[in-house]
Design a protein around this motif. Structure first.
Motif, mmCIF file in Angstrom:
data_model
loop_
_atom_site.group_PDB
_atom_site.id
_atom_site.type_symbol
_atom_site.label_atom_id
_atom_site.label_comp_id
_atom_site.label_asym_id
_atom_site.label_seq_id
_atom_site.Cartn_x
_atom_site.Cartn_y
_atom_site.Cartn_z
ATOM 1 N N LYS A 92 57.073 28.730 15.781
ATOM 2 C CA LYS A 92 56.187 27.633 15.373
ATOM 3 C C LYS A 92 55.708 27.790 13.927
ATOM 4 O O LYS A 92 55.887 26.875 13.124
ATOM 5 C CB LYS A 92 55.010 27.520 16.336
ATOM 6 C CG LYS A 92 54.189 26.273 16.117
ATOM 7 C CD LYS A 92 53.153 26.088 17.183
ATOM 8 C CE LYS A 92 52.401 24.797 16.954
ATOM 9 N NZ LYS A 92 51.368 24.604 17.958
ATOM 10 N N PRO A 93 55.103 28.946 13.560
ATOM 11 C CA PRO A 93 54.683 29.058 12.155
ATOM 12 C C PRO A 93 55.871 29.034 11.185
ATOM 13 O O PRO A 93 55.756 28.511 10.078
ATOM 14 C CB PRO A 93 53.940 30.387 12.085
ATOM 15 C CG PRO A 93 54.158 31.081 13.365
ATOM 16 C CD PRO A 93 54.675 30.098 14.345
ATOM 17 N N MET A 94 57.018 29.572 11.607
ATOM 18 C CA MET A 94 58.183 29.570 10.727
ATOM 19 C C MET A 94 58.678 28.141 10.488
ATOM 20 O O MET A 94 59.196 27.838 9.412
ATOM 21 C CB MET A 94 59.290 30.442 11.310
ATOM 22 C CG MET A 94 60.299 30.885 10.274
ATOM 23 S SD MET A 94 61.433 32.133 10.853
ATOM 24 C CE MET A 94 60.523 33.630 10.504
ATOM 25 N N SER A 95 58.492 27.270 11.460
ATOM 26 C CA SER A 95 58.904 25.868 11.285
ATOM 27 C C SER A 95 58.062 25.182 10.210
ATOM 28 O O SER A 95 58.474 24.191 9.631
ATOM 29 C CB SER A 95 58.829 25.098 12.604
ATOM 30 O OG SER A 95 57.487 24.923 13.012
ATOM 31 N N TYR A 96 56.872 25.728 9.940
ATOM 32 C CA TYR A 96 56.005 25.221 8.870
ATOM 33 C C TYR A 96 56.140 26.052 7.597
ATOM 34 O O TYR A 96 55.329 25.933 6.694
ATOM 35 C CB TYR A 96 54.543 25.216 9.320
ATOM 36 C CG TYR A 96 54.268 24.314 10.502
ATOM 37 C CD1 TYR A 96 54.516 22.949 10.431
ATOM 38 C CD2 TYR A 96 53.779 24.833 11.692
ATOM 39 C CE1 TYR A 96 54.275 22.120 11.510
ATOM 40 C CE2 TYR A 96 53.532 24.015 12.778
ATOM 41 C CZ TYR A 96 53.780 22.658 12.682
ATOM 42 O OH TYR A 96 53.544 21.837 13.748
ATOM 43 N N HIS A 97 57.128 26.945 7.570
ATOM 44 C CA HIS A 97 57.412 27.805 6.408
ATOM 45 C C HIS A 97 56.251 28.749 6.075
ATOM 46 O O HIS A 97 55.992 29.033 4.906
ATOM 47 C CB HIS A 97 57.818 26.973 5.187
ATOM 48 C CG HIS A 97 59.010 26.119 5.438
ATOM 49 N ND1 HIS A 97 60.293 26.604 5.370
ATOM 50 C CD2 HIS A 97 59.119 24.801 5.785
ATOM 51 C CE1 HIS A 97 61.140 25.611 5.659
ATOM 52 N NE2 HIS A 97 60.457 24.523 5.917
ATOM 53 N N VAL A 98 55.560 29.223 7.101
ATOM 54 C CA VAL A 98 54.496 30.221 6.908
ATOM 55 C C VAL A 98 55.162 31.528 6.482
ATOM 56 O O VAL A 98 56.192 31.909 7.056
ATOM 57 C CB VAL A 98 53.685 30.420 8.217
ATOM 58 C CG1 VAL A 98 52.713 31.582 8.112
ATOM 59 C CG2 VAL A 98 52.953 29.139 8.589
ATOM 60 N N PRO A 99 54.628 32.227 5.478
ATOM 61 C CA PRO A 99 55.239 33.495 5.038
ATOM 62 C C PRO A 99 55.345 34.499 6.188
ATOM 63 O O PRO A 99 54.446 34.585 7.031
ATOM 64 C CB PRO A 99 54.288 34.002 3.956
ATOM 65 C CG PRO A 99 53.514 32.804 3.519
ATOM 66 C CD PRO A 99 53.445 31.884 4.690
ATOM 67 N N VAL A 100 56.441 35.263 6.211
ATOM 68 C CA VAL A 100 56.671 36.202 7.310
ATOM 69 C C VAL A 100 55.566 37.256 7.394
ATOM 70 O O VAL A 100 55.260 37.738 8.490
ATOM 71 C CB VAL A 100 58.058 36.878 7.230
ATOM 72 C CG1 VAL A 100 59.148 35.871 7.475
ATOM 73 C CG2 VAL A 100 58.267 37.601 5.940
ATOM 74 N N GLU A 101 54.948 37.604 6.271
ATOM 75 C CA GLU A 101 53.840 38.574 6.304
ATOM 76 C C GLU A 101 52.695 38.047 7.166
ATOM 77 O O GLU A 101 52.095 38.790 7.937
ATOM 78 C CB GLU A 101 53.318 38.877 4.883
ATOM 79 C CG GLU A 101 54.284 39.647 4.017
ATOM 80 C CD GLU A 101 55.362 38.782 3.347
ATOM 81 O OE1 GLU A 101 55.319 37.522 3.479
ATOM 82 O OE2 GLU A 101 56.250 39.358 2.707
ATOM 83 N N LYS A 102 52.399 36.750 7.041
ATOM 84 C CA LYS A 102 51.324 36.131 7.835
ATOM 85 C C LYS A 102 51.719 36.069 9.310
ATOM 86 O O LYS A 102 50.889 36.259 10.191
ATOM 87 C CB LYS A 102 51.011 34.716 7.315
ATOM 88 C CG LYS A 102 50.409 34.696 5.941
ATOM 89 C CD LYS A 102 49.024 35.260 5.947
ATOM 90 C CE LYS A 102 48.409 35.219 4.570
ATOM 91 N NZ LYS A 102 47.214 36.041 4.482
ATOM 92 N N ILE A 103 52.993 35.805 9.577
ATOM 93 C CA ILE A 103 53.470 35.763 10.962
ATOM 94 C C ILE A 103 53.316 37.148 11.587
ATOM 95 O O ILE A 103 52.835 37.284 12.714
ATOM 96 C CB ILE A 103 54.935 35.276 11.033
ATOM 97 C CG1 ILE A 103 55.033 33.823 10.548
ATOM 98 C CG2 ILE A 103 55.488 35.416 12.452
ATOM 99 C CD1 ILE A 103 56.453 33.301 10.378
#
Length: 180
Positions: A92-103
Motif C-alpha cells: 500500500k505505501p509503495m503504491s503511493y511511492h513512499v520511501p522504503v526507509e519509511k516503509i
C-alpha cells in the motif's frame, strides 16, 4: 497567558519531524536493501503501482529470495509458509511511492525482528587466501552459490570446488586471481 487546546498541540506534534522512530545508519539494512531493489525493479519494468500488482510482484520476488532476504519475506508474510501476513504494509505505501526507509520504519513497529536482520559479511574472493578461511566459511561460500560439495572431506576439497566454480559465480574474482 497562552492557551492551547489539546487538538492544536496534537496537530503541532504531528507536524514536527519525527526523529524518534527514524532509522539509524545501517539499521534495517536487509529491509531497506531488498525493498529498495524491489521498488527499483518495479520502476524499471514499468509496473502498475497498484496495491494488488505490487503485492503480487512482492510474493513473486520473495520466491527467489535467499538467506536474510528470504527471512524478511517470511516476516512480512510473502512466503507460502509464513504464519502472518502484513504484505499490505509494504504494497500500500509503495503504491503511493513512499520511501522504503519509511516503509521499513513502519514494519519495525509491527515486528522488531525485521530490522534486526543484517547481511552476512561478504568475502572478497579476488583477494582472500582461501587456505586461511575456516571450513565453515568455505561451506558458506558454496551455499551462497547454491552449490554443495559432495564427497568433500578435507579443507583442500572445498577449496578445489570453490576454485572450480569461481568462474561461474564470481567471474571478476576468478579473473583477478589468475592475474596475481
Amino acid at each position: 497567558m497562552l492557551c492551547f487546546s489539546g487538538l492544536s498541540v496534537a496537530l503541532a506534534l504531528a507536524l514536527l519531524p519525527s526523529t524518534i522512530n527514524a532509522l539509524k545508519d545501517g539499521e534495517c539494512e536487509v529491509c531497506v536493501g531488498f525493498l529498495g531493489r524491489f521498488y527499483q525493479s518495479l520502476k524499471d519494468n514499468d509496473a502498475q503501482f497498484t496495491n494488488e500488482a505490487i503485492e503480487k510482484a512482492l510474493i513473486k520476488a520473495c520466491k527467489d529470495a535467499k538467506g536474510k532476504e528470504n527471512r524478511l519475506c517470511y516476516y512480512i508474510g510473502a512466503t507460502s509458509d509464513a504464519a502472518t501476513k502484513i504484505t499490505n504494509e509494504v504494497s500500500k505505501p509503495m503504491s503511493y511511492h513512499v520511501p522504503v526507509e519509511k516503509i521499513c520504519e513502519k514494519l519495525k513497529k509491527k515486528d522488531s525482528q525485521i530490522c534486526e536482520l543484517k547481511y552476512d559479511k561478504q568475502v572478497d574472493l579476488s583477494t582472500v587466501d582461501l587456505k586461511k578461511l575456516k571450513v565453515k566459511d568455505l561451506k558458506k561460500i558454496l551455499e551462497e552459490w547454491g552449490e554443495s560439495c559432495k564427497g568433500c572431506v578435507e579443507k583442500s576439497d572445498f577449496i578445489r570446488k570453490i576454485n572450480e566454480l569461481m568462474p561461474k559465480y564470481a567471474p571478476n574474482a576468478a579473473k583477478a586471481r589468475t592475474e596475481l
